[in-house]
Design a protein around this motif. Structure first.
Motif, mmCIF file in Angstrom:
data_model
loop_
_atom_site.group_PDB
_atom_site.id
_atom_site.type_symbol
_atom_site.label_atom_id
_atom_site.label_comp_id
_atom_site.label_asym_id
_atom_site.label_seq_id
_atom_site.Cartn_x
_atom_site.Cartn_y
_atom_site.Cartn_z
ATOM 1 N N ASP A 245 0.827 -1.206 0.000
ATOM 2 C CA ASP A 245 0.000 0.000 0.000
ATOM 3 C C ASP A 245 0.861 1.257 0.000
ATOM 4 O OD1 ASP A 245 -2.366 -1.406 -0.040
ATOM 5 O OD2 ASP A 245 -2.713 -1.255 2.112
ATOM 6 N N THR A 246 0.275 2.353 -0.475
ATOM 7 C CA THR A 246 1.009 3.592 -0.665
ATOM 8 C C THR A 246 1.656 4.100 0.619
ATOM 9 O OG1 THR A 246 -0.531 4.187 -2.432
ATOM 10 C CG2 THR A 246 0.807 5.955 -1.514
ATOM 11 N N ASP A 247 0.907 4.124 1.722
ATOM 12 C CA ASP A 247 1.475 4.655 2.967
ATOM 13 C C ASP A 247 2.626 3.795 3.462
ATOM 14 O OD1 ASP A 247 -0.473 2.615 3.490
ATOM 15 O OD2 ASP A 247 -0.535 3.230 5.587
ATOM 16 N N LEU A 248 2.521 2.482 3.270
ATOM 17 C CA LEU A 248 3.593 1.579 3.674
ATOM 18 C C LEU A 248 4.819 1.768 2.779
ATOM 19 C CD1 LEU A 248 1.453 -1.660 4.178
ATOM 20 C CD2 LEU A 248 2.183 -0.031 5.939
ATOM 21 N N GLN A 249 4.587 1.994 1.495
ATOM 22 C CA GLN A 249 5.698 2.217 0.571
ATOM 23 C C GLN A 249 6.437 3.508 0.916
ATOM 24 O OE1 GLN A 249 3.630 2.117 -3.173
ATOM 25 N NE2 GLN A 249 3.531 -0.121 -3.241
ATOM 26 N N ARG A 250 5.704 4.521 1.243
ATOM 27 C CA ARG A 250 6.342 5.804 1.579
ATOM 28 C C ARG A 250 7.229 5.674 2.809
ATOM 29 N NH1 ARG A 250 3.564 10.956 4.139
ATOM 30 N NH2 ARG A 250 5.259 12.477 3.901
ATOM 31 N N ARG A 251 6.791 4.889 3.779
ATOM 32 C CA ARG A 251 7.593 4.701 4.997
ATOM 33 C C ARG A 251 8.777 3.770 4.765
ATOM 34 N NH1 ARG A 251 2.390 4.431 7.726
ATOM 35 N NH2 ARG A 251 2.566 2.158 7.970
ATOM 36 N N ALA A 252 8.689 2.916 3.747
ATOM 37 C CA ALA A 252 9.715 1.885 3.549
ATOM 38 C C ALA A 252 10.987 2.418 2.906
ATOM 39 C CB ALA A 252 9.150 0.755 2.690
ATOM 40 N N PHE A 253 10.866 3.512 2.134
ATOM 41 C CA PHE A 253 12.004 3.959 1.332
ATOM 42 C C PHE A 253 12.462 5.355 1.749
ATOM 43 C CE2 PHE A 253 9.466 1.253 -1.716
ATOM 44 C CZ PHE A 253 10.258 0.125 -1.544
ATOM 45 N N PRO A 254 13.766 5.619 1.704
ATOM 46 C CA PRO A 254 14.282 6.916 2.142
ATOM 47 C C PRO A 254 13.905 8.049 1.189
ATOM 48 C CG PRO A 254 16.036 5.609 1.175
ATOM 49 C CD PRO A 254 14.857 4.710 1.283
ATOM 50 N N GLN A 255 13.723 9.241 1.756
ATOM 51 C CA GLN A 255 13.385 10.412 0.966
ATOM 52 C C GLN A 255 14.651 11.026 0.368
ATOM 53 O OE1 GLN A 255 10.680 13.018 2.931
ATOM 54 N NE2 GLN A 255 10.535 14.463 1.246
ATOM 55 N N VAL A 256 14.521 11.546 -0.845
ATOM 56 C CA VAL A 256 15.631 12.198 -1.539
ATOM 57 C C VAL A 256 15.158 13.550 -2.059
ATOM 58 C CG1 VAL A 256 16.760 10.032 -2.154
ATOM 59 C CG2 VAL A 256 15.065 11.030 -3.715
ATOM 60 N N ASP A 257 16.113 14.372 -2.506
ATOM 61 C CA ASP A 257 15.783 15.731 -2.948
ATOM 62 C C ASP A 257 15.603 15.846 -4.451
ATOM 63 O OD1 ASP A 257 15.904 16.734 -0.325
ATOM 64 O OD2 ASP A 257 18.085 16.982 -0.464
ATOM 65 N N GLN A 258 16.396 15.110 -5.225
ATOM 66 C CA GLN A 258 16.369 15.225 -6.672
ATOM 67 C C GLN A 258 15.792 13.958 -7.296
ATOM 68 O OE1 GLN A 258 17.249 18.089 -8.238
ATOM 69 N NE2 GLN A 258 17.609 18.954 -6.194
ATOM 70 N N ILE A 259 14.966 14.134 -8.313
ATOM 71 C CA ILE A 259 14.306 13.007 -8.964
ATOM 72 C C ILE A 259 15.245 12.334 -9.958
ATOM 73 C CG2 ILE A 259 12.386 12.278 -10.430
ATOM 74 C CD1 ILE A 259 10.833 14.710 -9.441
ATOM 75 N N GLN A 260 15.307 11.011 -9.880
ATOM 76 C CA GLN A 260 15.980 10.234 -10.914
ATOM 77 C C GLN A 260 15.094 9.058 -11.304
ATOM 78 O OE1 GLN A 260 19.705 9.016 -9.022
ATOM 79 N NE2 GLN A 260 18.899 6.959 -8.698
ATOM 80 N N ARG A 261 15.435 8.415 -12.410
ATOM 81 C CA ARG A 261 14.650 7.292 -12.915
ATOM 82 C C ARG A 261 14.475 6.228 -11.828
ATOM 83 N NH1 ARG A 261 13.331 5.255 -18.055
ATOM 84 N NH2 ARG A 261 13.207 2.972 -18.222
ATOM 85 N N GLY A 262 13.246 5.777 -11.638
ATOM 86 C CA GLY A 262 12.940 4.748 -10.655
ATOM 87 C C GLY A 262 12.504 5.274 -9.306
ATOM 88 N N ASP A 263 12.630 6.583 -9.077
ATOM 89 C CA ASP A 263 12.179 7.154 -7.805
ATOM 90 C C ASP A 263 10.655 7.136 -7.724
ATOM 91 O OD1 ASP A 263 14.743 7.629 -6.973
ATOM 92 O OD2 ASP A 263 14.717 9.780 -7.401
ATOM 93 N N LEU A 264 10.144 7.188 -6.515
ATOM 94 C CA LEU A 264 8.702 7.191 -6.272
ATOM 95 C C LEU A 264 8.264 8.567 -5.795
ATOM 96 C CD1 LEU A 264 8.339 3.760 -4.440
ATOM 97 C CD2 LEU A 264 8.249 4.234 -6.909
ATOM 98 N N LEU A 265 7.189 9.074 -6.373
ATOM 99 C CA LEU A 265 6.619 10.364 -6.000
ATOM 100 C C LEU A 265 5.311 10.102 -5.266
ATOM 101 C CD1 LEU A 265 8.357 10.754 -8.713
ATOM 102 C CD2 LEU A 265 7.158 12.934 -8.903
ATOM 103 N N PHE A 266 5.178 10.705 -4.089
ATOM 104 C CA PHE A 266 4.014 10.428 -3.256
ATOM 105 C C PHE A 266 3.157 11.671 -3.056
ATOM 106 C CE2 PHE A 266 6.869 6.996 -2.095
ATOM 107 C CZ PHE A 266 6.010 5.922 -1.969
ATOM 108 N N TRP A 267 1.854 11.457 -3.179
ATOM 109 C CA TRP A 267 0.832 12.408 -2.779
ATOM 110 C C TRP A 267 -0.035 11.714 -1.721
ATOM 111 C CZ3 TRP A 267 2.623 11.953 -7.730
ATOM 112 C CH2 TRP A 267 2.963 13.129 -8.408
#
Length: 278
Positions: A198-220
């Motif tokens: 689920d989205t909320d679990l995915q957001r907590r599972a992966f570290p946040q970064v500042d710059q977008i690169q291929r394969g990154d996840l964007l959360f709303w």
């Protein structure tokens, strides 16, 4: 404790939860495997769908109640109820995964013969041999060799791209219908990268970064997309009821204008985290 990740009903819990949750009974659980192409994993017997499970998914059965079984998925720890008749205790060694968006299981090694089942990307297969252009499954039937692989994919974005046009389905995890978190999980799992459901679990599972690169996840709030580049993303969206490409700047503006924003952050899946289900 999160209901989705807690292997316990109101009656029975896994032995590992002794001293953590209080239940009338505890169990070591019973290994089982999904024997049908697709099954809804529900919050309660005959209740709402939380997610879906694919053919070959390994499970631990915690409680059986009439026609229903409460299980925990080996892939991501997700728990829920499904029809007990969809399970089997026969668990031959998994050798391959379905690498195509979808494929058929045939009764004979002949694409002109009737198909038996429709499998989706990520189905787990036990191949016991080959016959011409087909893999012979230990569970019965034949699948085209072109549609299976015995090694992980290497690019989650390329995997997600194969599902373009798939209809949107809340809680969906298959080529027949998929939602935003289902698309992300399918793409990462194909590359042997562990990913919650689920989205909320995915957001907590992966570290946040500042710059977008291929394969990154964007959360709303309640939504996730996968970046193909710094400017373009792919996602399963109820806005178009399908898996689509969308410019990232356009998506940010559109979602904000609809009052469904803001962008919560950019997170990078950890490729060192391997799936729990081989």
């Amino acid at each position: 404790m999160d209901r989705r990740l807690t292997p316990a009903t109101d009656r029975v819990a896994l032995d590992s939860l002794r001293g953590v949750v209080q239940r009338p009974d505890y169990t070591p659980g019973q290994p089982a495997r999904l024997a049908v192409p697709l099954a809804d994993l529900r919050a309660a017997p005959d209740g709402a769908r939380d997610r879906q499970l694919l053919f070959g998914a390994d499970l631990t059965v915690i409680e059986r109640r009439g026609d229903w079984a409460f299980v925990q998925a080996a892939l991501d720890g997700y728990c829920g109820w499904l029809r007990a008749g969809t399970l089997t205790e026969e668990m031959p060694r998994i050798t391959h995964r379905l690498s195509a968006p979808a494929s058929h299981v045939y009764g004979q090694p002949d694409f002109k013969r009737d198909e038996r089942q429709l499998l989706s990307l990520g189905a787990r297969l036990s191949v016991q041999g080959t016959d011409g252009r087909f893999a012979h499954l230990a569970t019965g039937g034949y699948v085209p060799l072109q549609h299976i692989s015995d090694s992980p994919a290497t690019d989650p974005v390329a995997v997600a791209e194969t599902l373009l046009g798939t209809p949107y389905l809340w809680g969906g995890n298959s080529r027949s219908g998929i939602d935003c978190s289902g698309l992300v999980q399918a793409a990462l799992t194909a590359c042997d990268i562990a990913c919650p459901g689920d989205t909320d679990l995915q957001r907590r599972a992966f570290p946040q970064v500042d710059q977008i690169q291929r394969g990154d996840l964007l959360f709303w709030p309640g939504h996730v997309a996968m970046a193909a580049s710094a400017d373009l993303m792919i996602h399963a969206t109820a806005w178009q009821m399908a898996v689509i490409w969308e410019p990232i700047a356009d998506a940010i503006a559109r979602i904000d204008a609809a009052g469904e924003g803001p962008l919560l952050g950019i997170h990078r899946p950890d490729q060192r985290l391997k799936t729990r289900s081989g």
